[in-house]
Design an enzyme around this catalytic site. Structure first.
Site, PDB file in Angstrom:
ATOM      1  N   THR A 132       2.394   1.807  -3.476  1.00  0.00           N
ATOM      2  CA  THR A 132       1.411   2.263  -4.450  1.00  0.00           C
ATOM      3  C   THR A 132       0.944   3.684  -4.162  1.00  0.00           C
ATOM      4  O   THR A 132       0.732   4.482  -5.086  1.00  0.00           O
ATOM      5  CB  THR A 132       0.198   1.316  -4.469  1.00  0.00           C
ATOM      6  OG1 THR A 132       0.655  -0.026  -4.679  1.00  0.00           O
ATOM      7  CG2 THR A 132      -0.772   1.683  -5.570  1.00  0.00           C
ATOM      8  N   GLU A 133       0.793   4.014  -2.886  1.00  0.00           N
ATOM      9  CA  GLU A 133       0.287   5.332  -2.516  1.00  0.00           C
ATOM     10  C   GLU A 133       1.331   6.440  -2.694  1.00  0.00           C
ATOM     11  O   GLU A 133       0.991   7.535  -3.150  1.00  0.00           O
ATOM     12  CB  GLU A 133      -0.177   5.313  -1.050  1.00  0.00           C
ATOM     13  CG  GLU A 133      -1.429   4.501  -0.779  1.00  0.00           C
ATOM     14  CD  GLU A 133      -2.694   5.204  -1.249  1.00  0.00           C
ATOM     15  OE1 GLU A 133      -2.600   6.333  -1.746  1.00  0.00           O
ATOM     16  OE2 GLU A 133      -3.772   4.609  -1.108  1.00  0.00           O
ATOM     17  N   SER A 134       2.572   6.180  -2.323  1.00  0.00           N
ATOM     18  CA  SER A 134       3.543   7.283  -2.270  1.00  0.00           C
ATOM     19  C   SER A 134       4.940   6.950  -2.781  1.00  0.00           C
ATOM     20  O   SER A 134       5.816   7.815  -2.767  1.00  0.00           O
ATOM     21  CB  SER A 134       3.673   7.770  -0.828  1.00  0.00           C
ATOM     22  OG  SER A 134       4.291   6.765  -0.023  1.00  0.00           O
ATOM     23  N   TYR A 151      -6.076   0.643  -8.960  1.00  0.00           N
ATOM     24  CA  TYR A 151      -5.384   0.746  -7.670  1.00  0.00           C
ATOM     25  C   TYR A 151      -5.313  -0.608  -6.976  1.00  0.00           C
ATOM     26  O   TYR A 151      -4.247  -1.028  -6.505  1.00  0.00           O
ATOM     27  CB  TYR A 151      -6.112   1.758  -6.788  1.00  0.00           C
ATOM     28  CG  TYR A 151      -5.638   1.813  -5.360  1.00  0.00           C
ATOM     29  CD1 TYR A 151      -4.510   2.540  -5.015  1.00  0.00           C
ATOM     30  CD2 TYR A 151      -6.322   1.136  -4.347  1.00  0.00           C
ATOM     31  CE1 TYR A 151      -4.064   2.592  -3.694  1.00  0.00           C
ATOM     32  CE2 TYR A 151      -5.893   1.180  -3.036  1.00  0.00           C
ATOM     33  CZ  TYR A 151      -4.763   1.908  -2.708  1.00  0.00           C
ATOM     34  OH  TYR A 151      -4.322   1.955  -1.409  1.00  0.00           O
ATOM     35  N   VAL A 162       0.842  -1.204   0.000  1.00  0.00           N
ATOM     36  CA  VAL A 162       0.000   0.000   0.000  1.00  0.00           C
ATOM     37  C   VAL A 162       0.875   1.252   0.000  1.00  0.00           C
ATOM     38  O   VAL A 162       0.621   2.201  -0.752  1.00  0.00           O
ATOM     39  CB  VAL A 162      -0.955   0.000   1.216  1.00  0.00           C
ATOM     40  CG1 VAL A 162      -1.680   1.352   1.333  1.00  0.00           C
ATOM     41  CG2 VAL A 162      -1.967  -1.131   1.103  1.00  0.00           C
TER      42      VAL A 162
END
Length: 221
Positions: free
Chosen positions: A92-94, A201, A89
């Site tokens: 993928t997020e940052s 996502y 996560v």
């Protein structure tokens, strides 16, 4: 005379047919050769794309920072969430950028919404809502984000694709995740997702999670 004329006409007609057949065969061969060349080029292109994607995965895994491992491990143990899932996560997020911000106001490594997950987290523990500036702290950000992931995993614990549903909740909210959840907990549901960005996502996170699992990270829980 008539017989000779008929013979000549027959011969001309026969030659014309042969010429036509030969020309048609040449055209057919050209079409077949062109199709074969295109097919080989397409296959080569697809193969090259797969090699580049694999190379990128390997390089990105090797270049991934480990300075947040202690925070990831601590939150993983605290909330009972697979550390590889948390890591997927974050990636993928940052891309492990603690100062990352999103268009909707998301903050930090796990792109926490100050007015969303942070508020729910504070309400759960009876504390003040962490200010936006505090959410840039990796320890705080990972703790809030992992808690929110854990809540989703609990909510969909009976589903075959609990992790994917928890990701839907994380990305698109409770209401949409409930709408997309299958009636039969053992059914697949990705095609139910009608927001393409959320579908992409979920696939990205699960792909990254699979890479971590295949790597055999000793951070697994």
């Amino acid at each position: 005379m008539k017989r000779r004329l008929k013979l000549r006409i027959s011969l001309v007609t026969d030659f014309s047919r042969r010429d036509f057949c030969a020309a048609s065969m040449k055209k057919y061969k050209k079409i077949v050769n062109a199709a074969a060349t295109w097919t080989m080029s397409a296959a080569l292109f697809i193969m090259l794309g797969a090699i580049v994607a694999l190379w990128y995965d390997v390089i990105s895994l090797r270049m991934e920072p480990d300075r947040y491992d202690s925070f990831i491990k601590a939150s993983a143990e605290k909330y009972g969430v697979d550390s590889n899932f948390i890591r997927a996560v974050i990636y993928t997020e940052s891309k492990f950028d603690p100062f990352a911000t999103g268009d909707a106001g998301e903050v930090g490594l796990m792109q926490i919404m100050p007015s969303g997950a942070a508020v729910d987290y504070a309400r759960e523990y009876g504390i003040d809502v962490p200010p936006r500036s505090k959410l840039f702290d990796p320890a705080v950000n990972i703790d809030v984000g992992t808690w929110y992931l854990a809540e989703g995993l609990k909510l969909y614990a009976g589903y075959k694709e609990a992790k994917a549903l928890a990701l839907c909740r994380y990305n698109a909210g409770n209401r949409r995740a409930r709408r997309w959840a299958p009636e039969n907990p053992q059914d697949d549901f990705l095609e139910n997702i009608d927001i393409e960005s959320t579908k992409a996502y979920v696939k990205k996170v699960m792909r990254r999670y699979q890479l971590y699992q295949e790597r055999g990270s000793d951070n697994e829980d």
